[in-house]
Design a protein around this motif. Sequence first.
Motif, PDB file in Angstrom:
ATOM      1  N   TYR A  52     -44.814  -4.916 -24.247  1.00 27.21           N
ATOM      2  CA  TYR A  52     -44.396  -4.837 -22.767  1.00 27.21           C
ATOM      3  C   TYR A  52     -44.650  -5.803 -22.006  1.00 27.21           C
ATOM      4  O   TYR A  52     -43.390  -6.333 -21.172  1.00 27.21           O
ATOM      5  CB  TYR A  52     -45.329  -3.942 -22.270  1.00 27.21           C
ATOM      6  N   PHE A  53     -45.652  -6.597 -22.352  1.00 24.86           N
ATOM      7  CA  PHE A  53     -45.841  -7.870 -21.484  1.00 24.86           C
ATOM      8  C   PHE A  53     -45.206  -9.009 -21.919  1.00 24.86           C
ATOM      9  O   PHE A  53     -44.933 -10.024 -20.923  1.00 24.86           O
ATOM     10  CB  PHE A  53     -47.278  -8.205 -21.361  1.00 24.86           C
ATOM     11  N   THR A  55     -41.875  -8.644 -22.941  1.00 23.27           N
ATOM     12  CA  THR A  55     -40.459  -8.678 -22.387  1.00 23.27           C
ATOM     13  C   THR A  55     -40.480  -8.587 -20.655  1.00 23.27           C
ATOM     14  O   THR A  55     -39.585  -8.757 -20.233  1.00 23.27           O
ATOM     15  CB  THR A  55     -40.063  -7.282 -22.991  1.00 23.27           C
ATOM     16  N   LYS A  56     -41.663  -8.071 -20.221  1.00 28.36           N
ATOM     17  CA  LYS A  56     -41.661  -8.123 -18.813  1.00 28.36           C
ATOM     18  C   LYS A  56     -41.674  -9.789 -18.169  1.00 28.36           C
ATOM     19  O   LYS A  56     -41.070  -9.678 -17.025  1.00 28.36           O
ATOM     20  CB  LYS A  56     -42.764  -7.260 -18.395  1.00 28.36           C
ATOM     21  N   GLY A  57     -42.376 -10.495 -19.106  1.00 23.80           N
ATOM     22  CA  GLY A  57     -42.099 -11.844 -18.436  1.00 23.80           C
ATOM     23  C   GLY A  57     -43.372 -12.242 -17.772  1.00 23.80           C
ATOM     24  O   GLY A  57     -43.459 -13.308 -16.847  1.00 23.80           O
ATOM     25  N   VAL A  58     -44.445 -11.484 -17.718  1.00 24.85           N
ATOM     26  CA  VAL A  58     -45.590 -11.667 -16.987  1.00 24.85           C
ATOM     27  C   VAL A  58     -46.587 -12.878 -17.700  1.00 24.85           C
ATOM     28  O   VAL A  58     -46.575 -12.943 -18.903  1.00 24.85           O
ATOM     29  CB  VAL A  58     -46.500 -10.362 -16.875  1.00 24.85           C
TER      30      VAL A  58
END
Length: 58
Positions: A52-53, A55-58
């Motif tokens: 999740y993180f 692919t989110k780019g955070v």
Amino acid sequence: MKVNLFDFLMFVFTFFIAMGVFRSIRAKNKFAVGFGIISLAVFLFADGLIIYFATKGV
């Protein structure tokens, strides 16, 4: 997207835990199956967070 060695090792350990759960099921070891399922659930949750993180780019 930055992937480091820890992320890769988490996926490898998840794979090994899943293999251990399946082998414990075949050996009919109830304690090992229970412990493995709990461990597998924790590692799958952590893998989900990694994906999740990442692919989110955070």
